[in-house]
Enzyme design. Structure first.
Site, PDB file in Angstrom:
ATOM      1  CG  LEU A  90      16.472  68.547  14.518  1.00 32.63           C
ATOM      2  CD1 LEU A  90      15.314  68.272  15.497  1.00 32.63           C
ATOM      3  CD2 LEU A  90      17.147  69.882  14.863  1.00 32.63           C
ATOM      4  CG  HIS A  91      22.357  66.110  10.355  1.00 29.27           C
ATOM      5  ND1 HIS A  91      21.841  65.167   9.502  1.00 29.27           N
ATOM      6  CD2 HIS A  91      22.409  67.271   9.643  1.00 29.27           C
ATOM      7  CE1 HIS A  91      21.582  65.730   8.320  1.00 29.27           C
ATOM      8  NE2 HIS A  91      21.913  67.003   8.385  1.00 29.27           N
ATOM      9  CG  ASP A  92      25.730  67.043  15.167  1.00 26.96           C
ATOM     10  OD1 ASP A  92      25.948  66.048  14.444  1.00 26.96           O
ATOM     11  OD2 ASP A  92      26.422  68.075  15.113  1.00 26.96           O
TER      12      ASP A  92
END
Ligand code: CA
Ligand code: CA
Ligand code: CA
Ligand code: CA
Lengths: 307, 307, 307, 307
Positions: free
Chosen positions: D237-239
Site C-alpha cells: 500500500l505505497h500511496d
C-alpha cells in the site's frame, strides 16, 4: 507581416535586436518574454520595458519567464553588458509594469490561439520554450518556426572552449528544443562572428536622438569590453543578426544538418555538435546559418537605428 | 642522434611514417611497439615487420603491445587502409618473428634504462603508453618528450563530429597521457590537414625500386579512399608529419596550451579540448602544432622515399 | 590440491587471510601478487613478505603489481589497518626481496603456463587482473575461477553509501573483471557482515607463539577501530572469508546472478548492482555468496591460527 | 485541519490513497493535481475524477499537470494497474471536467495564496513540483512540508535494481525537490514494504457498498499482479501509507538524513542515496521513514473504507 514572439535576456545586444525588430516594421510582435541569462530575469524584464518605452512602443506586453535554467544553477558574472545590463543607460526612464501572466504561459496560450502562425525569435537561453514544451507538449506541432541565436557548429565557444553562452547556460533546454521537431533556423557564432560592428561603423549614425544616443552609448561600452586584448575595436551583433534573418533569410546561407547538444559530460556541456558527414544517420533537424552577406545585414541594422 | 621508440598501428600512413623515420637517418630507433587501432594488433605487428623487411632494416625489433583500448571495446571497420592494412601490398614477403617481450614492458624497460634520453613518437591510440604509466609510474618522469599524432583543437573530428581517430579509439588513455606531465608536442588534424599529398606529388617519385613501387601503390589506394566525394585527389599524411616534426620542429609553429580529453559524455568522447583563453586557469600541458611549412615537410617526405 | 594465486593489499585482514590460506595446507600457492588499496603497493609488498617470514614460508614468491587504479587517483587515508598497515607489528622482522617480475606479468605467465588450472583469490582492488586482461586477453579463457572479496549486492557500502572499498577504489577494473566471462564467486559484504569476529572469540586462542601473538595484537587493533561508536566489540573478517570459501565452498550459500559495476556516475561509482529479478535479461556472470555457516567458518579460521 | 494538495498518477494504490485521504476527514483538500507516471496524465486525470465521483466528492477540483518527466521520455508499460489504470473498474461512471488551470499553476497559485500553510502529499513522479519550482522559485520557501511517496534508502528498487518507480521515472525532478530545502518526509519502499495488505485483510470489509466493492475489486486485481511468483498473496500500500503518515506521523519512526538522487549514471539513475554515516558532511534534508506500526496503519486504512 510575420507574427512573432521574441524571447530575450536584455542585455546590450538584445536591446539592439529589439530596436531592429521594432523599427523595421516587419513584425507583428505578439509579446516579448524574458528569461534569466546574462542577468537575472527581473532585470531582463525591467530593461526590456525600458527599451520599449524609449522606442515609444510600450503597448507591447512583456511577460516575465523563468528565473533559472531547467536543470542547473546559474552564476551571474560581472557582465560585458555593464552596470544594470545596459551599460548604465536608461536609469531614470519611467516604465509600466510587466504583464502578470508568466512568460511560459504566454507562449503556450499564444501558440495555441494561433496554431501554425507564430514564429519565435529566441535570443537567450532556451529555458522558457523547453518549459512550455514540457507543460504543454501540444504546442510543439503548432509553432511555425524558430529563429534561435545560439550554438556554434564549426569553431570555438565563447563561454567554454566548446560552447556558446546561450546553449552553455541551459544545455538541457537547448537539447529539448533542438530535438523537438519544430523547424529551426540556427544563427550561431558561425555567422555572428562574421557580423562584427566596427567602431567606425558608428560614424554612420549622424543624427542625434534619444534612440541614437542610447545606441551609441551602449555600443561603445560593448565595444570597449569586447575589444580587450584585441587589435581592432569591434563587437559582435549576435542577437540583431538573428532578428535580421527572421526579417530576410536571404542575408545568410543555410544548410540542413542534424545538430545535437551535449548535456552530460565532464567538459563539453552546451556544445552544439553538427553531424556534417551524417555519421549518426539521422534526419536534419536544423537549418544552420553558415555564411553571411554582411553588407546587406549592416544596412538593415543601421537603417533601423537611423530611421 | 635522437633516441626514439615509435608506436604504430601500421596502417598505410604508419608505413609511410616508418619509411620517413628510417630513411631519414635522423633517429636511433630503440624499437617499435604496436597496438590495436585501425586494425588488430597482430596485423599491425605483421605489417610493421614487413615494412622493416622491405627497408632492409629488420634488425630493428618489433614489440607487440595491447590488443584493446584501456577501457573500451573496439570494432574494426572496413578500413581506408585496405586489405591487410597495407592495400594488399607485401603479401608474400618473408618476415622474422616479433620480439617475445610485450610492448608495454619494452617501453618500461627502455625508459628505465635510459632515463631522460628517449623521445617517443606515438602514431596510434595511446593505450601502450597509458598501460605503461599505470604499471610503472616511475617512467613518467623519465621520458624526454612525446610526439603525438592525435586530436584536433580547432576544427572537426575525423572519426566523430568532434574527435580524431586515435583519441576517439582510446580516450581514457589519451586523457592519462595528456595529463601525465610529460612534455608533449601534439600533431593533430589542425596541421595534418595542412599536409595534403596530392596525386600529382607522386610524379616526383621517378625512380623505380621495391620501396618506391610500394609507396606508390599504397598511396594510390589511400588517395582513392580519401578522395571519395571530394573534388581534388589527395590524402593526408598524418603519421609522417608527426615523424617529420620529431626530425625538425621548425617545420611547424607550436603554441603552449592546456588541452584536456573528454571521456565520459554522450556525444564528445575523444574530443581534445584546448583552453585557448585559459578559462580553466591551468598550466599548459601540451605544445600544439598549429601552422605548417608544407614545402619543407614535403621535401623531407619525398626525399626519404626517393633517397 | 587447489593451485592458487593470491592477490593482496596487506592490511590486517589480508594478513589473517594469508595465515588461513597458508596454514590450512589446502593450497598450492603459486605466488602472491600485491596491489595498491588501503595502503601503497610498496608497503603491501613489504607487509606480505613479513607475514610470510613470520609463517616461515618465505619460499613463496611475492610479485609487486600496480601502484594506481586503472583510471583513477588514489588517496591513502589514515587507515583502520594502523601504523604500517599491520597495527605497528612485525617492524623488526628481516625479509627477503620481492621477486623482480611485475605482478601483472606473473599472473599472465602463470595462467598461460597452467591453462585451466589456476584459481585466483582476489583480496584487494582488481587492478592487477584488469591490467593483465588488457595486456594479454588470451588468459581470460584460461583462468579456472576467481574468488573475489568485493562488492555488496543487498545493503549499504562501507566506503561510500553504496559501494564496498575494493570496488570503489577501482570501479573500472571491477567492471572489466565482472564482465570478462571468467567464472566468479563473489564474497561481498553481504556475507562478510555475517562473519564478525567478536573480541571473545579471541579467548579461544590459548597458546602462545609468535603467530598467535601477532594475530591477537593486530586483531585487537582492528576491533578497536571497527567498534568505534558500536555497542559490541567486533571486527569483520572480509579477506579470510574469501579464502575460506576457496577452501570449502559449502560454508556459503551462493546464487547465480548478473552483477554489473557502475563507474560513470555522480554518486554511485563502485556500486555492484545485482539484477535479482533479471530485468536486464542478461545471463548470470557471478555466483554471489548470500548466506554463511558462521560456525564452520570460525572453526576453520581459528584452527589455522591455533594449529 | 491540515490544508493539503495531493499529487497523483491514479493508479490503483493512488485510488486507495484518495479514499483514505477523503474519508478520513482529516484534510482540507485544496485540490488534486495529476501527472504522468504509471499511466498517461490524461488517464490519471480521468481516473481521479472517477474516484471523486464514486466518493461523492466531485466538489474537489482536479488540475491536470505535466505529460512528461522533466528531462526524459516515458514508456508506458502494461501496468500492474490493469486496463484503464483501475483494473477496469468505474468504466461507466459519469464525471465532470477537469479544471482548466494547469496543475503546475494551481500549485504555484495556491502556495502563493497560503504561504506556509499548505502540506503537499506527493504520490507520483515529482515532475509537477519541480516544474513549479523552476517557474516560480519563490514558492519553495512557502511550502509547509512535503510527504513524498518515493525512493528507497536501504534495500532494492522496484523499477530498476536500485531505484523505486517514482524516482526512477523522473530522477531530475526528484533531485530538484530533495535538494530544494523544503521540509520533506520521505515514505519510501523501506516502510511501504512493511505495509503489506494480505488477501485475508480484505475479509474485514464485510459491508457492501459501491465503495467497498470498488476497493475489493481493484485490490484483488492488484494482489493478483503483485503476487506472481510469490508464496503469499499480498500487495503493498505505497500511496495510502504516505497519506496515513500525513494524517498521523506517529505511525512511522523517522530519522533525519541527507538523501541525494542519482540522475547521470549508466546504471543507477533514480537511486535515492542516503548518507547514513554522514560521509558527505552535509546537513540532513529529509526525514526518512524507516519503521512502521503496521497495526495502527491497517486500522486507519480499513476504517476509511468500511466507514
Ligand atoms: Ca541575448
Ligand atoms: Ca597510425
Ligand atoms: Ca584486502
Ligand atoms: Ca502513485
Amino acid at each position: 507581416m510575420k507574427q512573432v514572439i521574441i524571447d530575450v535576456d536584455t542585455g546590450i545586444d538584445d536591446a539592439l535586436a529589439l530596436i531592429l525588430a521594432i523599427n523595421s516594421g516587419k513584425f507583428d510582435i505578439k509579446g516579448i518574454t524574458t528569461v534569466c541569462g546574462n542577468i537575472p530575469v527581473e532585470l531582463a524584464t525591467e530593461n526590456t520595458l525600458k527599451v520599449l518605452k524609449l522606442l515609444k512602443r510600450d503597448d507591447i506586453e512583456v511577460y516575465e519567464g523563468c528565473s533559472y535554467p531547467i536543470a542547473r544553477e546559474i552564476i551571474f558574472k560581472e557582465s560585458v553588458h555593464g552596470e544594470n545590463g545596459l551599460a548604465g543607460e536608461l536609469k531614470d526612464i519611467n516604465i509600466k509594469k510587466k504583464n502578470e501572466k508568466h512568460g511560459v504561459d504566454f507562449i503556450i496560450d499564444e501558440i495555441n490561439s494561433h496554431p501554425g502562425e507564430i514564429s519565435m525569435i529566441m535570443l537567450a537561453p532556451l529555458t522558457n520554450l523547453a518549459m512550455a514544451f514540457k507543460k504543454a507538449p501540444e504546442i510543439i506541432a503548432k509553432i511555425k518556426e524558430l529563429y534561435i541565436m545560439g550554438g556554434v557548429v564549426d569553431g570555438r565557444g565563447n563561454e567554454s572552449p566548446v560552447a556558446e553562452f546561450n546553449f552553455y547556460t541551459d544545455p538541457e533546454s537547448a537539447y529539448e528544443v533542438l530535438n523537438s521537431g519544430v523547424p529551426i533556423k540556427l544563427i550561431g557564432l558561425d555567422v555572428t562572428r562574421k557580423a562584427p560592428l566596427f567602431e567606425s561603423d558608428l560614424d554612420n549614425i549622424v543624427n542625434n536622438s534619444d534612440v541614437t544616443n542610447f545606441v551609441k552609448n551602449i555600443t561603445n561600452h560593448y565595444i570597449d569590453r569586447a575589444s580587450i586584448g584585441k587589435d581592432v575595436r569591434r563587437c559582435l551583433l549576435h542577437d540583431p543578426l538573428a532578428v535580421a534573418v527572421a526579417m530576410d533569410e536571404s542575408i545568410v546561407e543555410m544548410k540542413d544538418y542534424f545538430v545535437d547538444v551535449e548535456y552530460s559530460s565532464r567538459l563539453s556541456d552546451g556544445q552544439s555538435i553538427c553531424d556534417f558527414n551524417n555519421r549518426y544517420g539521422k534526419k536534419p533537424n536544423v537549418r544552420v546559418a553558415l555564411e553571411l552577406d554582411r553588407d546587406k545585414f549592416m544596412k538593415m541594422f543601421l537603417k533601423s537605428i537611423i530611421g
